[in-house]
Design an enzyme around this catalytic site. Structure first.
Site, PDB file in Angstrom:
ATOM      1  N   CYS A  19       0.955  -1.220   0.086  1.00 52.84           N
ATOM      2  CA  CYS A  19      -0.304  -0.041  -0.082  1.00 52.84           C
ATOM      3  C   CYS A  19       0.818   1.408  -0.069  1.00 52.84           C
ATOM      4  O   CYS A  19       0.222   2.152  -0.424  1.00 52.84           O
ATOM      5  CB  CYS A  19      -0.897   0.090   1.195  1.00 52.84           C
ATOM      6  SG  CYS A  19      -2.001  -1.538   1.395  1.00 52.84           S
ATOM      7  N   HIS A  64      -3.506   6.653   3.040  1.00 46.43           N
ATOM      8  CA  HIS A  64      -3.986   5.351   2.224  1.00 46.43           C
ATOM      9  C   HIS A  64      -5.206   5.114   2.747  1.00 46.43           C
ATOM     10  O   HIS A  64      -5.485   5.109   3.985  1.00 46.43           O
ATOM     11  CB  HIS A  64      -2.682   4.398   2.419  1.00 46.43           C
ATOM     12  CG  HIS A  64      -3.365   3.016   2.239  1.00 46.43           C
ATOM     13  ND1 HIS A  64      -3.939   2.722   1.184  1.00 46.43           N
ATOM     14  CD2 HIS A  64      -3.355   1.941   3.315  1.00 46.43           C
ATOM     15  CE1 HIS A  64      -4.091   1.386   1.368  1.00 46.43           C
ATOM     16  NE2 HIS A  64      -3.746   0.913   2.372  1.00 46.43           N
ATOM     17  N   ASN A  75     -10.172  -0.524  -0.067  1.00 46.19           N
ATOM     18  CA  ASN A  75      -8.717  -0.583  -0.047  1.00 46.19           C
ATOM     19  C   ASN A  75      -8.199  -0.906  -1.237  1.00 46.19           C
ATOM     20  O   ASN A  75      -8.073  -2.321  -1.616  1.00 46.19           O
ATOM     21  CB  ASN A  75      -8.226  -1.228   1.306  1.00 46.19           C
ATOM     22  CG  ASN A  75      -6.736  -1.334   1.412  1.00 46.19           C
ATOM     23  OD1 ASN A  75      -5.965  -0.849   0.420  1.00 46.19           O
ATOM     24  ND2 ASN A  75      -6.163  -1.717   2.265  1.00 46.19           N
TER      25      ASN A  75
HETATM   26  O1  UT7 Z   1      -3.829  -1.468   3.934  1.00 52.08           O
HETATM   27  C1  UT7 Z   1      -3.361  -2.405   4.798  1.00 52.08           C
HETATM   28  C2  UT7 Z   1      -4.453  -3.577   4.936  1.00 52.08           C
HETATM   29  N1  UT7 Z   1      -5.519  -3.281   5.657  1.00 52.08           N
HETATM   30  C3  UT7 Z   1      -5.849  -3.972   6.771  1.00 52.08           C
HETATM   31  O2  UT7 Z   1      -5.126  -4.953   7.433  1.00 52.08           O
HETATM   32  C4  UT7 Z   1      -7.039  -3.627   7.595  1.00 52.08           C
HETATM   33  C5  UT7 Z   1      -6.789  -3.149   9.042  1.00 52.08           C
HETATM   34  N2  UT7 Z   1      -7.592  -3.473  10.034  1.00 52.08           N
HETATM   35  C6  UT7 Z   1      -9.211  -3.288   9.764  1.00 52.08           C
HETATM   36  O3  UT7 Z   1      -9.455  -2.611   9.090  1.00 52.08           O
HETATM   37  C7  UT7 Z   1     -10.066  -3.977  10.820  1.00 52.08           C
HETATM   38  O4  UT7 Z   1      -8.992  -4.644  11.808  1.00 52.08           O
HETATM   39  C8  UT7 Z   1     -11.017  -4.909  10.331  1.00 52.08           C
HETATM   40  C9  UT7 Z   1     -12.062  -4.101   9.497  1.00 52.08           C
HETATM   41  C10 UT7 Z   1     -10.265  -5.813   9.500  1.00 52.08           C
HETATM   42  C11 UT7 Z   1     -11.556  -5.645  11.460  1.00 52.08           C
HETATM   43  O5  UT7 Z   1     -12.275  -4.625  12.590  1.00 52.08           O
HETATM   44  P1  UT7 Z   1     -12.034  -4.961  13.891  1.00 52.08           P
HETATM   45  O6  UT7 Z   1     -12.769  -4.171  14.408  1.00 52.08           O
HETATM   46  O7  UT7 Z   1     -10.475  -4.989  14.098  1.00 52.08           O
HETATM   47  O8  UT7 Z   1     -12.410  -6.433  14.345  1.00 52.08           O
HETATM   48  P2  UT7 Z   1     -11.861  -7.674  14.825  1.00 52.08           P
HETATM   49  O9  UT7 Z   1     -10.949  -8.283  13.685  1.00 52.08           O
HETATM   50  O10 UT7 Z   1     -11.316  -7.632  16.240  1.00 52.08           O
HETATM   51  O11 UT7 Z   1     -13.258  -8.751  15.193  1.00 52.08           O
HETATM   52  C12 UT7 Z   1     -14.309  -8.435  15.962  1.00 52.08           C
HETATM   53  C13 UT7 Z   1     -15.183  -9.424  15.493  1.00 52.08           C
HETATM   54  C14 UT7 Z   1     -14.955 -10.722  15.697  1.00 52.08           C
HETATM   55  O12 UT7 Z   1     -15.751 -11.588  16.510  1.00 52.08           O
HETATM   56  P3  UT7 Z   1     -15.455 -12.233  17.793  1.00 52.08           P
HETATM   57  O13 UT7 Z   1     -14.244 -12.781  17.700  1.00 52.08           O
HETATM   58  O14 UT7 Z   1     -15.584 -10.826  18.751  1.00 52.08           O
HETATM   59  O15 UT7 Z   1     -16.617 -12.851  18.127  1.00 52.08           O
HETATM   60  C15 UT7 Z   1     -14.960 -11.027  14.331  1.00 52.08           C
HETATM   61  O16 UT7 Z   1     -14.864 -12.715  14.086  1.00 52.08           O
HETATM   62  O17 UT7 Z   1     -16.131  -9.102  14.267  1.00 52.08           O
HETATM   63  C16 UT7 Z   1     -16.095 -10.615  13.608  1.00 52.08           C
HETATM   64  N3  UT7 Z   1     -15.875 -10.254  12.217  1.00 52.08           N
HETATM   65  C17 UT7 Z   1     -16.983  -9.939  11.419  1.00 52.08           C
HETATM   66  N4  UT7 Z   1     -18.278  -9.897  11.762  1.00 52.08           N
HETATM   67  C18 UT7 Z   1     -19.086  -9.547  10.778  1.00 52.08           C
HETATM   68  C19 UT7 Z   1     -14.817  -9.990  11.332  1.00 52.08           C
HETATM   69  N5  UT7 Z   1     -15.132  -9.640  10.136  1.00 52.08           N
HETATM   70  C20 UT7 Z   1     -16.355  -9.684  10.116  1.00 52.08           C
HETATM   71  C21 UT7 Z   1     -17.288  -9.342   8.923  1.00 52.08           C
HETATM   72  N6  UT7 Z   1     -18.598  -9.241   9.427  1.00 52.08           N
HETATM   73  N7  UT7 Z   1     -17.077  -9.106   7.974  1.00 52.08           N
END
Ligand code: UT7
Length: 325
Positions: A113, A252, A282
Protein backbone atom coordinates in the site's frame (compact mmCIF):
# COMPACT_ATOMS: atom_id res chain seq x y z
CA UNK A 1 17.79 23.84 -10.11
CA UNK A 2 15.54 21.05 -11.40
CA UNK A 3 12.49 19.84 -9.49
CA UNK A 4 9.88 17.16 -10.20
CA UNK A 5 6.25 18.25 -10.49
CA UNK A 6 2.99 16.39 -11.00
CA UNK A 7 1.45 17.87 -14.15
CA UNK A 8 -1.56 15.61 -14.64
CA UNK A 9 -3.41 12.67 -13.13
CA UNK A 10 -5.67 9.84 -14.26
CA UNK A 11 -7.59 6.92 -12.83
CA UNK A 12 -9.25 3.74 -13.99
CA UNK A 13 -11.64 1.38 -12.23
CA UNK A 14 -13.45 -1.83 -13.13
CA UNK A 15 -17.12 -1.19 -13.94
CA UNK A 16 -18.32 -4.02 -11.73
CA UNK A 17 -19.56 -2.75 -8.34
CA UNK A 18 -19.81 -5.21 -5.44
CA UNK A 19 -21.79 -3.88 -2.48
CA UNK A 20 -21.66 -5.01 1.12
CA UNK A 21 -25.08 -6.58 0.62
CA UNK A 22 -23.66 -8.62 -2.27
CA UNK A 23 -20.89 -9.93 0.04
CA UNK A 24 -23.42 -10.64 2.79
CA UNK A 25 -25.07 -13.14 0.43
CA UNK A 26 -21.86 -15.20 0.43
CA UNK A 27 -20.38 -14.87 3.94
CA UNK A 28 -21.79 -14.20 7.41
CA UNK A 29 -21.62 -10.39 7.53
CA UNK A 30 -23.78 -7.31 6.98
CA UNK A 31 -23.65 -3.84 5.46
CA UNK A 32 -24.05 -2.46 8.98
CA UNK A 33 -20.98 -4.33 10.29
CA UNK A 34 -18.77 -3.57 7.30
CA UNK A 35 -19.70 0.10 7.04
CA UNK A 36 -19.52 0.61 10.80
CA UNK A 37 -16.09 -1.03 11.13
CA UNK A 38 -14.47 0.19 7.91
CA UNK A 39 -16.47 2.99 6.25
CA UNK A 40 -16.75 0.87 3.10
CA UNK A 41 -20.09 0.55 1.27
CA UNK A 42 -18.91 -0.86 -2.03
CA UNK A 43 -15.82 -1.67 -4.05
CA UNK A 44 -14.95 -2.24 -7.71
CA UNK A 45 -14.06 -5.80 -8.66
CA UNK A 46 -12.28 -6.72 -11.87
CA UNK A 47 -13.76 -9.36 -14.12
CA UNK A 48 -12.14 -12.46 -15.52
CA UNK A 49 -9.55 -11.42 -18.08
CA UNK A 50 -9.10 -7.92 -16.62
CA UNK A 51 -5.64 -7.53 -15.10
CA UNK A 52 -3.60 -4.89 -13.30
CA UNK A 53 -1.87 -3.62 -16.46
CA UNK A 54 -5.25 -2.86 -18.09
CA UNK A 55 -6.07 -0.37 -15.34
CA UNK A 56 -2.49 0.96 -15.19
CA UNK A 57 -2.54 1.66 -18.94
CA UNK A 58 -6.00 3.28 -18.89
CA UNK A 59 -5.10 5.58 -15.98
CA UNK A 60 -1.79 6.52 -17.64
CA UNK A 61 -3.53 7.21 -20.96
CA UNK A 62 -5.87 9.62 -19.19
CA UNK A 63 -2.96 11.44 -17.53
CA UNK A 64 -1.06 11.67 -20.85
CA UNK A 65 -4.11 13.02 -22.66
CA UNK A 66 -4.72 15.62 -19.97
CA UNK A 67 -1.15 16.82 -20.27
CA UNK A 68 -1.30 16.67 -24.10
CA UNK A 69 1.77 14.45 -24.10
CA UNK A 70 2.53 11.89 -26.80
CA UNK A 71 3.10 8.41 -25.27
CA UNK A 72 6.38 8.26 -27.24
CA UNK A 73 7.67 11.16 -25.11
CA UNK A 74 7.35 9.15 -21.91
CA UNK A 75 10.79 8.11 -20.71
CA UNK A 76 9.91 5.91 -17.77
CA UNK A 77 6.83 4.07 -16.50
CA UNK A 78 6.80 2.80 -12.94
CA UNK A 79 3.94 0.65 -11.69
CA UNK A 80 3.61 0.10 -7.97
CA UNK A 81 1.73 -3.15 -7.45
CA UNK A 82 1.60 -6.34 -5.41
CA UNK A 83 -0.88 -7.92 -7.80
CA UNK A 84 0.95 -7.96 -11.14
CA UNK A 85 -0.64 -9.61 -14.18
CA UNK A 86 2.06 -12.31 -14.08
CA UNK A 87 4.96 -13.22 -11.75
CA UNK A 88 7.05 -11.75 -14.56
CA UNK A 89 7.48 -9.76 -16.77
CA UNK A 90 6.42 -6.58 -15.00
CA UNK A 91 2.91 -5.19 -15.45
CA UNK A 92 4.66 -1.91 -16.35
CA UNK A 93 6.02 -3.59 -19.52
CA UNK A 94 2.53 -4.80 -20.46
CA UNK A 95 1.07 -1.34 -19.81
CA UNK A 96 3.91 0.28 -21.79
CA UNK A 97 3.08 -1.89 -24.81
CA UNK A 98 -0.62 -1.16 -24.59
CA UNK A 99 0.07 2.60 -24.26
CA UNK A 100 2.49 2.63 -27.18
CA UNK A 101 5.10 4.25 -24.93
CA UNK A 102 7.95 2.54 -26.77
CA UNK A 103 10.65 4.89 -25.50
CA UNK A 104 9.88 4.37 -21.83
CA UNK A 105 11.86 2.21 -19.42
CA UNK A 106 9.29 0.16 -17.53
CA UNK A 107 9.34 -1.71 -14.24
CA UNK A 108 7.19 -2.61 -11.24
CA UNK A 109 7.96 -1.94 -7.63
CA UNK A 110 6.57 -3.90 -4.69
CA UNK A 111 5.94 -1.99 -1.47
CA UNK A 112 2.25 -2.88 -1.04
CA UNK A 113 0.00 0.00 0.00
CA UNK A 114 3.02 2.31 0.31
CA UNK A 115 4.11 1.44 -3.23
CA UNK A 116 2.88 4.61 -4.91
CA UNK A 117 4.80 6.88 -2.50
CA UNK A 118 7.91 4.74 -2.99
CA UNK A 119 7.48 4.96 -6.79
CA UNK A 120 6.94 8.71 -6.66
CA UNK A 121 10.21 9.08 -4.75
CA UNK A 122 12.02 7.13 -7.51
CA UNK A 123 10.58 9.47 -10.16
CA UNK A 124 11.63 12.46 -8.06
CA UNK A 125 15.21 11.16 -7.79
CA UNK A 126 15.42 10.33 -11.52
CA UNK A 127 14.18 13.77 -12.51
CA UNK A 128 16.21 15.79 -10.01
CA UNK A 129 19.28 13.70 -10.92
CA UNK A 130 18.81 14.52 -14.59
CA UNK A 131 18.19 10.99 -15.89
CA UNK A 132 14.63 11.63 -17.14
CA UNK A 133 12.24 14.53 -17.67
CA UNK A 134 8.93 12.67 -18.06
CA UNK A 135 7.99 9.81 -15.76
CA UNK A 136 4.59 8.14 -15.29
CA UNK A 137 4.02 6.89 -11.76
CA UNK A 138 1.14 4.47 -11.33
CA UNK A 139 -0.39 2.62 -8.41
CA UNK A 140 -2.43 -0.29 -9.80
CA UNK A 141 -3.93 -3.33 -8.12
CA UNK A 142 -6.35 -6.19 -8.50
CA UNK A 143 -6.34 -7.35 -4.87
CA UNK A 144 -9.74 -8.99 -5.29
CA UNK A 145 -7.97 -11.72 -7.29
CA UNK A 146 -5.79 -12.78 -4.35
CA UNK A 147 -8.26 -12.62 -1.50
CA UNK A 148 -10.21 -15.50 -0.11
CA UNK A 149 -13.84 -14.63 -0.76
CA UNK A 150 -14.82 -17.04 2.02
CA UNK A 151 -12.81 -15.12 4.67
CA UNK A 152 -15.10 -12.40 5.98
CA UNK A 153 -12.23 -10.78 7.88
CA UNK A 154 -10.40 -9.84 4.66
CA UNK A 155 -12.74 -10.12 1.65
CA UNK A 156 -14.73 -7.07 2.74
CA UNK A 157 -11.71 -4.78 2.66
CA UNK A 158 -10.26 -4.67 -0.83
CA UNK A 159 -11.08 -3.29 -4.26
CA UNK A 160 -9.39 -2.93 -7.65
CA UNK A 161 -8.27 0.03 -9.75
CA UNK A 162 -5.42 2.32 -10.70
CA UNK A 163 -4.31 5.91 -10.30
CA UNK A 164 -1.61 7.53 -12.42
CA UNK A 165 0.40 10.74 -12.17
CA UNK A 166 2.61 12.24 -14.84
CA UNK A 167 5.70 13.76 -13.24
CA UNK A 168 7.90 16.12 -15.24
CA UNK A 169 10.99 18.28 -14.77
CA UNK A 170 10.33 21.86 -13.71
CA UNK A 171 12.16 24.87 -12.31
CA UNK A 172 9.40 25.19 -9.68
CA UNK A 173 9.35 22.96 -6.57
CA UNK A 174 6.85 20.08 -6.61
CA UNK A 175 7.65 16.74 -5.00
CA UNK A 176 9.39 17.54 -1.73
CA UNK A 177 10.20 16.15 1.70
CA UNK A 178 10.00 12.35 1.66
CA UNK A 179 10.25 9.68 4.31
CA UNK A 180 10.24 6.00 3.38
CA UNK A 181 10.46 3.19 5.88
CA UNK A 182 10.07 -0.54 6.38
CA UNK A 183 10.10 -3.04 9.21
CA UNK A 184 10.32 -6.64 8.06
CA UNK A 185 9.68 -7.87 11.60
CA UNK A 186 5.99 -7.32 10.79
CA UNK A 187 6.08 -9.22 7.47
CA UNK A 188 3.48 -11.74 8.64
CA UNK A 189 0.78 -9.11 9.34
CA UNK A 190 -0.33 -9.06 5.70
CA UNK A 191 1.12 -11.65 3.35
CA UNK A 192 0.40 -14.28 0.72
CA UNK A 193 2.02 -17.53 1.98
CA UNK A 194 2.16 -19.49 -1.31
CA UNK A 195 3.12 -19.01 -4.93
CA UNK A 196 6.59 -17.56 -4.39
CA UNK A 197 10.05 -19.16 -4.14
CA UNK A 198 9.48 -20.11 -0.50
CA UNK A 199 6.34 -22.15 -1.14
CA UNK A 200 6.02 -22.67 -4.91
CA UNK A 201 2.55 -23.45 -6.20
CA UNK A 202 1.54 -27.11 -6.15
CA UNK A 203 -1.83 -28.84 -6.07
CA UNK A 204 -1.38 -29.11 -2.31
CA UNK A 205 -0.71 -25.40 -1.77
CA UNK A 206 -3.79 -24.55 -3.80
CA UNK A 207 -5.89 -27.06 -1.85
CA UNK A 208 -4.67 -25.36 1.33
CA UNK A 209 -5.56 -21.90 -0.03
CA UNK A 210 -2.00 -20.59 0.33
CA UNK A 211 -2.48 -18.39 -2.73
CA UNK A 212 -4.75 -16.08 -0.74
CA UNK A 213 -3.81 -13.01 1.31
CA UNK A 214 -3.64 -13.48 5.08
CA UNK A 215 -4.57 -10.27 6.93
CA UNK A 216 -4.15 -9.82 10.68
CA UNK A 217 -6.52 -6.88 10.63
CA UNK A 218 -6.54 -5.89 14.30
CA UNK A 219 -2.70 -5.81 14.50
CA UNK A 220 -2.47 -3.84 11.25
CA UNK A 221 -5.05 -1.42 12.54
CA UNK A 222 -3.14 -0.65 15.75
CA UNK A 223 0.21 -0.34 14.01
CA UNK A 224 -1.21 1.87 11.24
CA UNK A 225 -2.77 4.44 13.56
CA UNK A 226 0.39 4.85 15.66
CA UNK A 227 2.69 4.92 12.66
CA UNK A 228 0.63 7.34 10.57
CA UNK A 229 0.41 9.76 13.49
CA UNK A 230 4.17 9.53 14.06
CA UNK A 231 5.28 10.06 10.46
CA UNK A 232 2.82 12.87 9.76
CA UNK A 233 4.00 14.67 12.91
CA UNK A 234 7.61 14.20 11.82
CA UNK A 235 6.87 15.55 8.31
CA UNK A 236 5.23 18.65 9.76
CA UNK A 237 8.00 19.26 12.31
CA UNK A 238 10.84 18.79 9.83
CA UNK A 239 9.25 21.31 7.47
CA UNK A 240 8.21 23.83 10.15
CA UNK A 241 4.56 23.40 9.21
CA UNK A 242 1.35 23.09 11.20
CA UNK A 243 -1.73 21.11 10.20
CA UNK A 244 -3.29 24.37 8.99
CA UNK A 245 -0.59 24.71 6.33
CA UNK A 246 -1.69 21.46 4.69
CA UNK A 247 -4.45 22.01 2.14
CA UNK A 248 -5.08 18.27 1.85
CA UNK A 249 -3.84 15.21 3.72
CA UNK A 250 -4.09 12.19 1.43
CA UNK A 251 -3.91 9.04 3.57
CA UNK A 252 -3.88 5.49 2.27
CA UNK A 253 -7.49 4.30 2.35
CA UNK A 254 -7.23 1.25 4.64
CA UNK A 255 -10.09 1.87 7.04
CA UNK A 256 -12.12 5.04 7.66
CA UNK A 257 -11.66 4.53 11.39
CA UNK A 258 -7.86 4.64 10.95
CA UNK A 259 -8.20 7.89 8.96
CA UNK A 260 -10.61 9.37 11.53
CA UNK A 261 -8.36 8.46 14.46
CA UNK A 262 -5.30 10.05 12.83
CA UNK A 263 -7.28 13.12 11.78
CA UNK A 264 -8.66 13.64 15.28
CA UNK A 265 -5.36 12.99 17.10
CA UNK A 266 -3.50 15.49 14.91
CA UNK A 267 -6.30 18.06 14.68
CA UNK A 268 -6.95 18.07 10.91
CA UNK A 269 -10.39 19.37 9.99
CA UNK A 270 -12.47 16.83 8.05
CA UNK A 271 -12.51 18.91 4.86
CA UNK A 272 -8.70 18.70 4.70
CA UNK A 273 -8.50 14.92 4.66
CA UNK A 274 -9.15 12.93 1.47
CA UNK A 275 -11.48 9.95 1.73
CA UNK A 276 -13.12 7.76 -0.90
CA UNK A 277 -12.97 4.40 0.86
CA UNK A 278 -16.76 4.30 0.97
CA UNK A 279 -16.88 3.68 -2.78
CA UNK A 280 -13.67 1.82 -3.59
CA UNK A 281 -12.52 0.01 -0.42
CA UNK A 282 -8.79 -0.46 0.03
CA UNK A 283 -7.14 -0.44 -3.39
CA UNK A 284 -3.62 -0.80 -1.89
CA UNK A 285 -1.02 1.05 -4.00
CA UNK A 286 -3.80 2.64 -6.08
CA UNK A 287 -5.58 4.34 -3.18
CA UNK A 288 -3.39 7.45 -2.82
CA UNK A 289 -3.14 8.25 -6.57
CA UNK A 290 -6.89 7.68 -7.03
CA UNK A 291 -7.56 10.13 -4.17
CA UNK A 292 -5.09 12.58 -5.71
CA UNK A 293 -6.79 12.34 -9.10
CA UNK A 294 -10.23 12.93 -7.60
CA UNK A 295 -8.98 15.85 -5.50
CA UNK A 296 -7.17 17.48 -8.44
CA UNK A 297 -9.92 16.99 -11.01
CA UNK A 298 -12.61 18.02 -8.50
CA UNK A 299 -10.82 21.31 -7.79
CA UNK A 300 -10.12 20.35 -4.19
CA UNK A 301 -6.41 21.06 -4.61
CA UNK A 302 -5.05 24.02 -6.53
CA UNK A 303 -1.69 25.16 -7.76
CA UNK A 304 0.45 26.27 -4.82
CA UNK A 305 -1.36 24.11 -2.23
CA UNK A 306 0.64 21.90 0.10
CA UNK A 307 -0.47 18.27 -0.10
CA UNK A 308 0.77 15.61 2.31
CA UNK A 309 0.67 11.93 1.35
CA UNK A 310 0.86 9.17 3.94
CA UNK A 311 0.77 5.47 3.17
CA UNK A 312 1.40 2.25 5.09
CA UNK A 313 0.98 -1.42 4.32
CA UNK A 314 2.39 -4.91 3.98
CA UNK A 315 6.06 -5.33 4.65
CA UNK A 316 5.48 -3.47 6.95
CA UNK A 317 6.22 -0.40 4.82
CA UNK A 318 5.35 3.26 5.07
CA UNK A 319 5.97 6.50 3.24
CA UNK A 320 5.17 10.20 3.48
CA UNK A 321 5.70 12.89 0.88
CA UNK A 322 5.04 16.61 0.97
CA UNK A 323 4.04 18.10 -2.38
CA UNK A 324 3.79 21.69 -3.57
CA UNK A 325 0.90 21.23 -5.99
O1 UT7 B 1 -3.89 -1.50 4.06
C1 UT7 B 1 -3.47 -2.47 4.94
C2 UT7 B 1 -4.45 -3.64 4.92
N1 UT7 B 1 -5.57 -3.33 5.72
C3 UT7 B 1 -5.82 -3.98 6.85
O2 UT7 B 1 -5.10 -4.85 7.26
C4 UT7 B 1 -7.05 -3.59 7.60
C5 UT7 B 1 -6.78 -3.02 8.94
N2 UT7 B 1 -7.73 -3.54 9.91
C6 UT7 B 1 -9.06 -3.28 9.88
O3 UT7 B 1 -9.52 -2.54 9.02
C7 UT7 B 1 -9.93 -3.90 10.94
O4 UT7 B 1 -9.10 -4.54 11.90
C8 UT7 B 1 -10.94 -4.92 10.36
C9 UT7 B 1 -12.05 -4.16 9.63
C10 UT7 B 1 -10.27 -5.90 9.44
C11 UT7 B 1 -11.62 -5.71 11.50
O5 UT7 B 1 -12.22 -4.82 12.42
P1 UT7 B 1 -11.97 -5.00 13.97
O6 UT7 B 1 -12.77 -3.98 14.65
O7 UT7 B 1 -10.48 -4.99 14.20
O8 UT7 B 1 -12.60 -6.43 14.27
P2 UT7 B 1 -11.90 -7.76 14.80
O9 UT7 B 1 -11.00 -8.34 13.78
O10 UT7 B 1 -11.36 -7.52 16.17
O11 UT7 B 1 -13.16 -8.69 14.93
C12 UT7 B 1 -14.23 -8.40 15.86
C13 UT7 B 1 -15.33 -9.42 15.65
C14 UT7 B 1 -14.83 -10.87 15.66
O12 UT7 B 1 -15.81 -11.65 16.31
P3 UT7 B 1 -15.59 -12.12 17.85
O13 UT7 B 1 -14.30 -12.90 17.84
O14 UT7 B 1 -15.47 -10.83 18.64
O15 UT7 B 1 -16.79 -12.93 18.12
C15 UT7 B 1 -14.79 -11.24 14.20
O16 UT7 B 1 -14.98 -12.63 13.99
O17 UT7 B 1 -15.95 -9.22 14.36
C16 UT7 B 1 -15.97 -10.47 13.66
N3 UT7 B 1 -15.85 -10.17 12.22
C17 UT7 B 1 -16.93 -9.91 11.45
N4 UT7 B 1 -18.23 -9.87 11.72
C18 UT7 B 1 -19.07 -9.57 10.71
C19 UT7 B 1 -14.73 -10.07 11.48
N5 UT7 B 1 -15.04 -9.77 10.22
C20 UT7 B 1 -16.40 -9.66 10.17
C21 UT7 B 1 -17.32 -9.37 9.15
N6 UT7 B 1 -18.63 -9.32 9.45
N7 UT7 B 1 -16.93 -9.10 7.88
Amino acid sequence: MTFARIVSTGMSLPENIVTNDDIAKKVETSDEWIYGRTGIHERRVSSEGQATSNFAAAASKQALEKAGMDPMDLQCLIVATITPDLPFPASACLAQESLGAKNAAAFDISAACSGYVYALSIADAYIRGGLYENVMVVGAETLTKVINWEDRGSCILFGDGAGATLVTASDKPGLGYTELGADGAYADLIHVPGGGSKVPTTHETVDQGLQYAVVKGRDVYKLAVTLAEKVITRALEKNDLSVDDIALLVPHQANQRITDAVQERLGFSEDRVASNIEFYGNTSAASVPICLHEAASGGRIKSGDKVLLVAFGAGFTWGTMLIDW
